[in-house]
Design a protein around this motif. Structure first.
Motif, short mmCIF file in Angstrom:
data_model
loop_
_atom_site.label_atom_id
_atom_site.label_comp_id
_atom_site.label_asym_id
_atom_site.label_seq_id
_atom_site.Cartn_x
_atom_site.Cartn_y
_atom_site.Cartn_z
N ALA A 1 2.96 5.05 -7.77
CA ALA A 1 1.89 4.99 -8.77
C ALA A 1 2.18 3.94 -9.85
CB ALA A 1 1.67 6.36 -9.40
N ARG B 1 -8.46 1.79 -8.32
CA ARG B 1 -7.65 2.91 -8.78
C ARG B 1 -7.24 2.77 -10.25
NH1 ARG B 1 -3.36 3.61 -3.81
NH2 ARG B 1 -4.90 3.92 -2.19
N ARG C 1 0.84 -1.21 0.00
CA ARG C 1 0.00 0.00 0.00
C ARG C 1 0.87 1.25 0.00
NH1 ARG C 1 -2.54 0.14 5.12
NH2 ARG C 1 -0.58 1.16 5.65
N ASP C 2 1.90 1.28 0.86
CA ASP C 2 2.76 2.46 0.95
C ASP C 2 3.56 2.68 -0.33
OD1 ASP C 2 1.78 2.74 3.51
OD2 ASP C 2 3.61 1.98 4.50
N GLY D 1 1.37 3.92 -3.14
CA GLY D 1 1.03 5.33 -2.94
C GLY D 1 2.15 6.26 -3.36
#
Length: 166
Positions: free
Chosen positions: A79, A104, A72-73, A76
């Motif tokens: 991309a 997303r 997740r990190d 983020g």
């Protein structure tokens, strides 16, 4: 919509058309962005192998994540365009990641020895590759994603019309 010039066009109109076309052609062309792949794999040796395959196919890696939080990190921050292998060391967190990142617009490739598809993963558009993975299959998949991304970027950067005045 492309403006065409009739054969009997006035010299002034033809000159205006050519100046407009020349201006559009002189605009800087943005370099094509490489496909960015985030490798999510809890086995460090397999993660390195997957990263090497990604690079051989003309993509770049955004890093490697062994857990849900790391994936997740990293996603983020970087991309990515594509996530690879989602069954991580903190349990069956892959389906949650797949759902979050598919929302997303990321393409999801699941590489797993666990062939059971839970209800979350069933709702997500993804490609499933069973372990042990055949390198040629993953390479073909990544190469196709690289070509598709390049085609989208080229079509997005092509002027809609060379005939419209600026």
């Amino acid at each position: 919509m492309t403006e065409s010039l009739p054969v009997n066009a006035s010299p002034a109109r033809a000159g205006k058309f050519l100046v407009s076309a020349a201006r559009r052609l002189r605009q800087p062309i943005e370099p094509l962005e490489p496909l960015r792949v985030l490798v999510c794999e809890d086995d460090p040796i397999l993660a390195l192998e997957l990263e090497a395959m990604v690079v051989e196919c003309g993509a770049v890696t955004c890093g490697s994540a062994a857990s849900f939080d790391q994936a997740r990190d990293l996603a983020g921050l970087t991309a990515p365009d594509l996530l690879v292998d989602l069954h991580l060391d903190d349990g069956r967190s892959g389906p949650r990641l797949a759902e979050i990142f598919a929302d997303r617009g990321l393409r999801i490739v699941v590489i797993s020895g666990d062939t059971s598809i839970d209800s979350v993963l069933a709702r997500v558009d993804h490609v499933f590759l069973p372990k042990p993975i055949q390198p040629a299959v993953l390479q073909d998949l990544i190469a196709a994603a690289v070509q598709a991304k390049r085609a989208r970027e080229v079509s997005a950067s092509t002027p809609e019309s060379l005939g419209k005045p600026m």
